[in-house]
Design an enzyme around this catalytic site. Sequence first.
Site, PDB file in Angstrom:
ATOM      1  N   ARG A 288     -22.291   2.212   5.463  1.00 54.70           N
ATOM      2  CA  ARG A 288     -21.656   2.425   6.764  1.00 54.70           C
ATOM      3  C   ARG A 288     -22.346   3.490   7.613  1.00 54.70           C
ATOM      4  NH1 ARG A 288     -15.138   2.057   5.454  1.00 54.70           N
ATOM      5  NH2 ARG A 288     -15.154  -0.179   5.049  1.00 54.70           N
ATOM      6  N   GLU A 376      -4.139   9.460   4.671  1.00 58.43           N
ATOM      7  CA  GLU A 376      -5.290   9.857   5.486  1.00 58.43           C
ATOM      8  C   GLU A 376      -5.110  11.260   6.056  1.00 58.43           C
ATOM      9  OE1 GLU A 376      -6.293   6.939   8.458  1.00 58.43           O
ATOM     10  OE2 GLU A 376      -7.928   8.128   9.276  1.00 58.43           O
TER      11      GLU A 376
END
Lengths: 561, 111
Positions: A288, A376
């Site tokens: 990524r 998160e």
Amino acid sequence: MHLESDVLVIGAGGAGMYAALEAARAGASVILADRSLIGRGGATVMAQMTVAVALGEQTPDSWEYHLADTLAAGRGLCNESLSAMLCQDGPARIREMDAWKVGWAREGDHIAQIHAPGHDRARCVYVDVLSTGPAVSRTLRTQLNLASGIRRIGDLAIVDIVVRDGRACGAVAVHLSTGETVTLAAKSVIIATGGLTRLYRRNSASFNMGGDGYALALRAGAELIDMEFVQFFPIGHLAPRLVGMDPIMWDPFRYKLGGKLLNGELQEFEEDYATLDARSDGKYVLTRDRATYAISKEVESGRGSPAGGAYLSFQHVPDAELRRAFGPVIDRLAANGIDLTKQLVEVAPIAHYHMGGVRVDECMQSTIPGLYACGEAIGGANGANRLSGNAITEAFVFGARAGQAAAKNAAFASSHWSDAAAAPTVDLLRSADKRDTPNLAVAVTDLQALMADKVGPFRTEEKLGEAIVEIDRMASELGAAPPSSGMSFDPLLIDWLDLRNMLQVAKAVAVPALARKESRGAHQRDDHPGLEEAWTLNQIITLNGGEIALERASIPKKASA
Amino acid sequence: MKATLQIKRGTPDTAPHVETFEVDFEAGQSILDGLRAVRHDKDPTLAFRFACINANACKECMMLIDDKIDYACTVKLKEGVTMLAPLPKKALVRDLVTEIAPPNERLHGRG
């Protein structure tokens, strides 16, 4: 209105719902609050595909192999205890979700697992093409319905955590649909508000992911960690306009069918960058962070696609194979006027996930007693770069851990609530007045553009410095009192409260990004290329007299079991 | 291209009224894109619900679009007039926002 509970959970995505369920299972009374509807906002419902977990049914596997991949992706900055917890607890949570009938895809007599980039073997479970997130949300909502002791309240935006004598004791909220101020006394408070992707112009998460939890934690006196690491997803959808679909939907198809990335001159370019990447697995040419780099550099060199990204092509794939791989998605694309046999689509890096977050211990407690965080919203488990598939797993694992710890804390604590400690925030909401302000919806998009251009994946001292000056200017322009349109569901008040959080969090990203003079994982400095061993450390952010303060901490060593 | 959005606005305490906004758009853009453009370019006080931004995952942006119940994030903007109104059978909160949460997920009026 005043409400009381043992545990207050802020945010009803995967982490918050799991936390609420576990806290209630441990006997606590729980309020689960969300500024949106329960189980609808946030990132979980948007998750498209894979959930990483070492089940070892399809291919022999162990949580230790999963941990090795997680640590490698994290480029030296992971808090190994948290990473290990993610990998070790993962299988039990995935099986619990299976028992709750989430519907993990199966092959024969076992749960199907696929090989996602960065993993050393097939490890990622999923529900169906593009519907893993909605299935996860639906399953947890059903469990909430069956549980007792959990009061769910939507349209409730938490404005501040209330802290008395250094301990969290509840929160002050605004009820959006009536406009009334609500105070919530709780012995334990859990932040489960997800990440900060809304700070960026193009992002793959929900409207309400503006970093609320980070701002709440900062103002409560807690520490944040690794805030400079924002993960960009390399091939987010850019053009033509595509609605009714998750913008990161192309990835599994690209993986399955070998979709080709082409620059504006219709040339493949990934190989030119692949030599720089030691972790290339051959099939997925670039990880990524490297793919984000490659696309951005092509655009910068004037070789971008018309909308400012790269082309993604499936034209080499026969029609029948396309239809088989995409299934019903082909029809949804057709409804958007997209025919992959005839045209290219344009993709570009988009803000996707935040590695940084609230600094917590192994009980998910922040540096403020009674204040917990999960999912998160915490930092540390994923270091400088998150391994694909770890986000939903961490939502479950850390959500469950936070719920258990918060319930335990509440069982031994007495209410610590203080009206006086809540008064500043109650007064702030009361100060909202009808007045002319610049359009704050425009200020939000200005901030998103600033963050994308100056605090995006590729940074320089000059750009970061400019960003900080501009963030400060916007904060002073925002002022100390919110505007009001004098009615319920007040978009002016919501924009102001959002900007108050977003500007604080934007600075909490830019300041450590300016300080970190190296390139590592998701933090790439054009003026400091290359990883510096001396920077194998965490940066800690606190709020000191209203200003962002920065400290360094050494990487925590894993506690022996 | 230009779309004309005729939006039924108001609160439970005021008589509803229709306001008309013209927005520029490109092919493929959604009603939700148009509503966000109205807030950005014309009137930031316009209220409507959404969370997931055009992914059709959160299902919050349901409203009456040309007299049909639909999602603002999947219906496309078109040239000419589009009429937008709050859901008819749900309690009005403000403008296009209605009370769509299940009763046991609300602050008031728990079922």
